[in-house]
Enzyme design. Sequence first.
Site, PDB file in Angstrom:
ATOM      1  N   CYS A 191      28.421  78.564  32.395  1.00 53.92           N
ATOM      2  CA  CYS A 191      27.444  78.165  31.493  1.00 53.92           C
ATOM      3  C   CYS A 191      26.640  76.945  31.743  1.00 53.92           C
ATOM      4  O   CYS A 191      25.446  76.713  31.692  1.00 53.92           O
ATOM      5  CB  CYS A 191      28.042  78.066  30.263  1.00 53.92           C
ATOM      6  SG  CYS A 191      29.326  76.802  30.164  1.00 53.92           S
TER       7      CYS A 191
ATOM      8  N   HIS B 246      31.723  74.910  26.416  1.00 52.48           N
ATOM      9  CA  HIS B 246      30.507  75.822  26.687  1.00 52.48           C
ATOM     10  C   HIS B 246      29.363  74.620  26.779  1.00 52.48           C
ATOM     11  O   HIS B 246      29.462  73.399  26.347  1.00 52.48           O
ATOM     12  CB  HIS B 246      30.070  76.603  25.759  1.00 52.48           C
ATOM     13  CG  HIS B 246      29.021  77.593  25.777  1.00 52.48           C
ATOM     14  ND1 HIS B 246      29.063  78.252  26.965  1.00 52.48           N
ATOM     15  CD2 HIS B 246      27.689  77.831  25.043  1.00 52.48           C
ATOM     16  CE1 HIS B 246      28.102  79.256  26.899  1.00 52.48           C
ATOM     17  NE2 HIS B 246      27.244  78.795  25.931  1.00 52.48           N
TER      18      HIS B 246
ATOM     19  N   ASP C 203      20.233  79.303  24.580  1.00 54.60           N
ATOM     20  CA  ASP C 203      21.564  79.555  25.423  1.00 54.60           C
ATOM     21  C   ASP C 203      21.329  80.463  26.445  1.00 54.60           C
ATOM     22  O   ASP C 203      21.351  81.722  26.388  1.00 54.60           O
ATOM     23  CB  ASP C 203      22.909  79.972  24.563  1.00 54.60           C
ATOM     24  CG  ASP C 203      23.947  80.280  25.441  1.00 54.60           C
ATOM     25  OD1 ASP C 203      23.866  79.678  26.643  1.00 54.60           O
ATOM     26  OD2 ASP C 203      24.982  80.161  24.887  1.00 54.60           O
TER      27      ASP C 203
END
Length: 694
Positions: A428, A472, A488
């Site tokens: 991520c 994250h 995201d």
Amino acid sequence: MSTVHFPRSALVWLLVSIFIVYLPLQLQLPLWAMSVFVSVVIWRWMMHLGRWPYPTKVVKVVVVVLGISAVLISAQGRFHLESASSFVLVASLLKVLEIKTQRDGFIIIFLCFFLLAVNFLYQQGILITLYSVLAVWVLMSALVGLHQNTSAEASAQNKVNTAGKTSLKILLLSLPIMLVLFVLFPRMGPLWSLNLQSHQAKTGLSQQMSPGDIAKLSNSDELVFRVIFDGPAPAQEQWYWRALVLDQYHLKEGKALWRTSSAPSGSSADIDWYPNAWQPELQPGVFDYNIIQEATDMKWLVGLRGVAAMENGIGMTADDRIESRQKLYQRKAYWVRSWPSMAIAKQGLRPWTRQQNLQLEQDADNTSNPKSRDLAQYILNNNASDEARVAALLSYYQQKSFSYTLNPEVMARNDIDDFLFNKKSGFCAHYASSFVFVMRSMGIPARVVAGYQGGEVNKETGHITVRQYDAHAWAEVWLNGIGWRSVDPTAQIAPDRIRLGLREALSDQGEFLRDQGLSLIKLSHLPWLNDLRIQLDELNYYWHQTVLNFNKNNQASLLKKWFGTDFFKTSLYWLAGLFCTFFFLLTLLVLWQKPKSKKSRMQRALIKFEQKLSTHALERKAHEGLADYSLRLQQAVPQQAQSIKALLQQLEYYYYAKPDIAEKALARQLLHLADQISRQVNHASDKNSLRQSR
């Protein structure tokens, strides 16, 4: 003052005490402490068996120097909880080698009590609490063993058993007192605060991030925080728990490094502290929730987007986060309110904030990541609005076959170029970092947000558990007329990561918790183990809510409910009254309870012997010894004189000289003699009666 020698029977309890206190501490201390522990225990046991001698003064000096040196080297010049714990542990272990007196044993046991308390600074769950109760019982047994008479005739095994039973009784009697004190005694805050970790924050998130950092965190199942919503919870897609905003871009050896920025004055970002901070009205779309966050050794707290501080000691920052006034050296429970769908900074950005979120650092020789800048220029020229440019970059990730992995390859010097055009596989943080870089290259303010996404819901309690592997990173872009928008990029490549969580998303790839050894979460594919894990999590949640979270405010609310407005004075009266009642009843119990000593076979036989002869007034008098008693019986029953003399002489030898006489056989002979004497006396009585009748 006389010196009391160390009872040999107490050594077993003492060594068990050291082991049971040492075991949980070893999880926090350096591995070399284990070798010290094993060496000391073996050495002391061999001394107990008489095979090895006590250490000489020279050996003691050498061992102490080595122990202190090991502590200093492992501490690396820092003073923290681990170094202090290591020092006390090593001192306790080395003291074991020179135990000679009862006083030495007391010192070791009291040090063990201290180390047991230190362990609660590391962990406070219900399992470690139950383990500590067991440890207290063992320590008290060792303490009782030290007070046992060294000249007593009981065997070592009996002494060990007696010490264990006595300490168990003491522990059971103390439980009611402990519960009363816990509820009624005024709660106090911690007397001190300690940095629990020697190097980094306990949760692993720090105020700077390179693209590979969060991937390392995702290999840990350590608990970070628990959440319970007061009412309905937002949709799971909104569970983005913000912790840090990384808006300062640096190059380190040609690679991206994101950091938290500071205000122009050099201090931390402006913080509005409760109750002066902004608070949204409670309405549909606004959520209240309670968070129980583990120690981080930092000030940041977690919360959803649109967060507001709701407690004293908590403030709201300008970049939509909350912070604590004090660093979290201990677990903290706090209430938060969030409005996830609110528009943030819709009216515009301050000049310094805009500049900070557009900043890109360049190499000394050339511009870093030139291909990424060219991509930004291409998207900028071919899209009319910033919203369209955001959508175009997200489409780029989908069109170029990017993949999601916890173990990406090492990137080259221009790491964003290498990721976007060569490797195309990352975690991520790689996606968030590259997205923000390209956005800034197009002149669109953007920043990286680090925190946690998702969490596991306990269906029984409704609380959400967030662990380290939920770490994250995502992005935020500022759009004119809209404000800050969360984006995201990972969701474009691995939507299951956002919808199901990391564990489910990587369940088929074998990457989840790959470096973990024994982990119940890793074995959750086994139904019975998964049920056990969920039940333990539920138990720990209730433990944290009812026991660990029983602070001064909660106690005041409870006592006010019980005793009314003047609850403090009333509770003290109750406390004093309960203690007086308890000790009064305990005193009566001690005074009324007769000591019950277990009689030996010979003692029971002698009692029966005297009971049988008491019908003929031939029982032993209180002042009469065995020799005098034997003479009286011989005179009363001359027909059995020889048998009486021989048997009572054997009984006298048994009690005082203790020759090798079988107790069972002697007791049987004694009862048989009583029957013979009774028959002889009855027979003589019958003859006298017959003679008188004639």
